[in-house]
Write an enzyme that holds these catalytic residues in place. Sequence first.
Site, PDB file in Angstrom:
ATOM      1  N   CYS A 122       0.863  -1.174   0.000  1.00 47.14           N
ATOM      2  CA  CYS A 122       0.000   0.000   0.000  1.00 47.14           C
ATOM      3  C   CYS A 122       0.904   1.231   0.000  1.00 47.14           C
ATOM      4  O   CYS A 122       2.124   1.095  -0.069  1.00 47.14           O
ATOM      5  CB  CYS A 122      -0.916  -0.006   1.226  1.00 47.14           C
ATOM      6  SG  CYS A 122      -2.303   1.140   1.039  1.00 47.14           S
ATOM      7  N   CYS A 132      -4.080   5.965   0.452  1.00 50.34           N
ATOM      8  CA  CYS A 132      -3.520   4.695  -0.013  1.00 50.34           C
ATOM      9  C   CYS A 132      -3.177   4.698  -1.508  1.00 50.34           C
ATOM     10  O   CYS A 132      -3.073   3.626  -2.119  1.00 50.34           O
ATOM     11  CB  CYS A 132      -4.492   3.557   0.303  1.00 50.34           C
ATOM     12  SG  CYS A 132      -4.836   3.374   2.072  1.00 50.34           S
ATOM     13  N   LYS A 197     -12.215  -5.440   2.589  1.00 50.60           N
ATOM     14  CA  LYS A 197     -11.639  -4.548   3.591  1.00 50.60           C
ATOM     15  C   LYS A 197     -12.609  -3.416   3.869  1.00 50.60           C
ATOM     16  O   LYS A 197     -12.939  -2.629   2.982  1.00 50.60           O
ATOM     17  CB  LYS A 197     -10.306  -3.999   3.081  1.00 50.60           C
ATOM     18  CG  LYS A 197      -9.647  -3.065   4.078  1.00 50.60           C
ATOM     19  CD  LYS A 197      -8.240  -2.686   3.669  1.00 50.60           C
ATOM     20  CE  LYS A 197      -7.642  -1.749   4.702  1.00 50.60           C
ATOM     21  NZ  LYS A 197      -6.278  -1.333   4.353  1.00 50.60           N
ATOM     22  N   LYS A 249     -11.303  -8.164   6.735  1.00 52.27           N
ATOM     23  CA  LYS A 249     -10.677  -7.267   7.711  1.00 52.27           C
ATOM     24  C   LYS A 249     -11.621  -6.129   8.020  1.00 52.27           C
ATOM     25  O   LYS A 249     -12.109  -5.503   7.074  1.00 52.27           O
ATOM     26  CB  LYS A 249      -9.386  -6.729   7.092  1.00 52.27           C
ATOM     27  CG  LYS A 249      -8.654  -5.741   7.949  1.00 52.27           C
ATOM     28  CD  LYS A 249      -7.474  -5.192   7.198  1.00 52.27           C
ATOM     29  CE  LYS A 249      -6.881  -4.079   8.034  1.00 52.27           C
ATOM     30  NZ  LYS A 249      -6.127  -3.160   7.256  1.00 52.27           N
ATOM     31  N   SER A 275      -5.919  -3.655  14.825  1.00 42.82           N
ATOM     32  CA  SER A 275      -5.370  -2.932  15.980  1.00 42.82           C
ATOM     33  C   SER A 275      -6.423  -2.581  17.025  1.00 42.82           C
ATOM     34  O   SER A 275      -6.169  -2.692  18.222  1.00 42.82           O
ATOM     35  CB  SER A 275      -4.664  -1.674  15.490  1.00 42.82           C
ATOM     36  OG  SER A 275      -5.552  -0.845  14.747  1.00 42.82           O
ATOM     37  N   TYR A 314      -1.984  -9.437  16.340  1.00 43.48           N
ATOM     38  CA  TYR A 314      -0.874  -8.888  17.127  1.00 43.48           C
ATOM     39  C   TYR A 314      -0.619  -9.706  18.384  1.00 43.48           C
ATOM     40  O   TYR A 314       0.351  -9.459  19.089  1.00 43.48           O
ATOM     41  CB  TYR A 314      -1.170  -7.424  17.497  1.00 43.48           C
ATOM     42  CG  TYR A 314      -1.392  -6.557  16.273  1.00 43.48           C
ATOM     43  CD1 TYR A 314      -0.307  -6.095  15.533  1.00 43.48           C
ATOM     44  CD2 TYR A 314      -2.672  -6.234  15.832  1.00 43.48           C
ATOM     45  CE1 TYR A 314      -0.505  -5.330  14.392  1.00 43.48           C
ATOM     46  CE2 TYR A 314      -2.881  -5.467  14.701  1.00 43.48           C
ATOM     47  CZ  TYR A 314      -1.789  -5.020  13.976  1.00 43.48           C
ATOM     48  OH  TYR A 314      -1.987  -4.272  12.851  1.00 43.48           O
TER      49      TYR A 314
HETATM   50  C1  PBG Z   1      -3.536   0.524   5.334  1.00 39.72           C
HETATM   51  C2  PBG Z   1      -3.751  -0.510   6.352  1.00 39.72           C
HETATM   52  C3  PBG Z   1      -4.513  -0.349   7.490  1.00 39.72           C
HETATM   53  C4  PBG Z   1      -4.409  -1.522   8.195  1.00 39.72           C
HETATM   54  C5  PBG Z   1      -3.614  -2.390   7.470  1.00 39.72           C
HETATM   55  N1  PBG Z   1      -3.214  -1.749   6.321  1.00 39.72           N
HETATM   56  C6  PBG Z   1      -5.244   0.820   8.002  1.00 39.72           C
HETATM   57  C7  PBG Z   1      -6.203   1.512   7.143  1.00 39.72           C
HETATM   58  O1  PBG Z   1      -6.698   0.983   6.164  1.00 39.72           O
HETATM   59  O2  PBG Z   1      -6.486   2.658   7.475  1.00 39.72           O
HETATM   60  C8  PBG Z   1      -5.092  -1.752   9.503  1.00 39.72           C
HETATM   61  C9  PBG Z   1      -4.455  -2.705  10.405  1.00 39.72           C
HETATM   62  C10 PBG Z   1      -4.908  -2.589  11.801  1.00 39.72           C
HETATM   63  O3  PBG Z   1      -5.709  -1.717  12.191  1.00 39.72           O
HETATM   64  O4  PBG Z   1      -4.430  -3.422  12.586  1.00 39.72           O
HETATM   65  N2  PBG Z   1      -3.596   0.116   4.021  1.00 39.72           N
HETATM   66 ZN    ZN Z   2      -3.128   2.025   2.835  1.00 41.44          ZN
END
Ligand code: PBG
Ligand code: ZN
Length: 324
Positions: A122, A132, A197, A249, A275, A314
Amino acid sequence: MSSQFPEARPRRLRRTPQLRKLFQETEFSLNDLVLPIFVEEEIDDFVPITSMPGVRRIPESKLAGEIERYARAGIQSVMTFGVSHHLDGNGSDTWRENGLVSRMARICKDAVPEMIVMSDTCFCEYTDHGHCGVMHGAEVDNDLTLFNLGQQAVAAARAGADVIAPSAAMDGQVQAIRRALDAAGFHQTSIMAYSTKFASALYGPFREAGGSALKGDRKSYQMNPMNRREAVRESLLDEQEGADALMVKPAGAYLDIIRDIREASRLPLAAYQVSGEYAMIKFGAAAGAIDEERVVRESLGAIKRAGADLIFTYFAMDLALSGI
Ligand code: PBG
Ligand code: ZN
């Protein structure tokens, strides 16, 4: 029939720990887990991420040692996220032959060749605006970003990444990356698509972890969390484009989607415990409200039960050290 006793007594199989174990339907092990890691260039010490207690940014200079430590604990796979000091409008550091994306893959593979290295693919951690992809006015330009994703994927593959994991949520990204990899001779490099996603509030702590510059949101490219049919469609599109594995996700709030995609596709399916899911468990446990280890096991078990084959979490290292 009209006995005063119940005929069906599910409790019979729950009487002892041995019976409960024998009849348990779902298991997970370290074989199923991928540890996401954050690697920062040009720093000397680990930096704790306050919104993710227990997770630290790894200085690039200490990455090799960390990978060796994970391998000794039984971790088989990591997903690399770079924390870049070289930001620009389109994230060009990502496709430099000696940029952070490439260096992370090289360092990990040199340290432990058997470690499966997945390269998050990304731009948001390498762009000065935090989106992104490439901006065109106020919008992220889908097709210009596709070209750059291909370049980044080839750079990561050249540096030794085993798996390319595109998370930019651009339309056609899997096809663009597959073509770029094949054109460069990387037929054996696989693609783990972040195929479904969602634009989730649960990514909050990740933004601190990655030092995100983003103002605004990603709702024009990531999915609306309220959409179930579209969630399946997104993953099936990535399958058609040549993804080797699919992903949902976040994970815990999307178990219905995991189950739907499990039934709609025969590809391996991953789920990403993000996260915010991690932070909620950590802070809930720190406040004494829940038992951390039990909630971790229950949350990961539920994600497997819903139909995920592998889980990005994690907690992988904690589990490895506690001996699952
Ligand atoms: C960005 C990306 C994100 C995560 C993984 N890759 C954040 C987003 O899309 O804003 C999130 C991972 C997480 O929150 O643990 N491409
Ligand atoms: Zn990204």
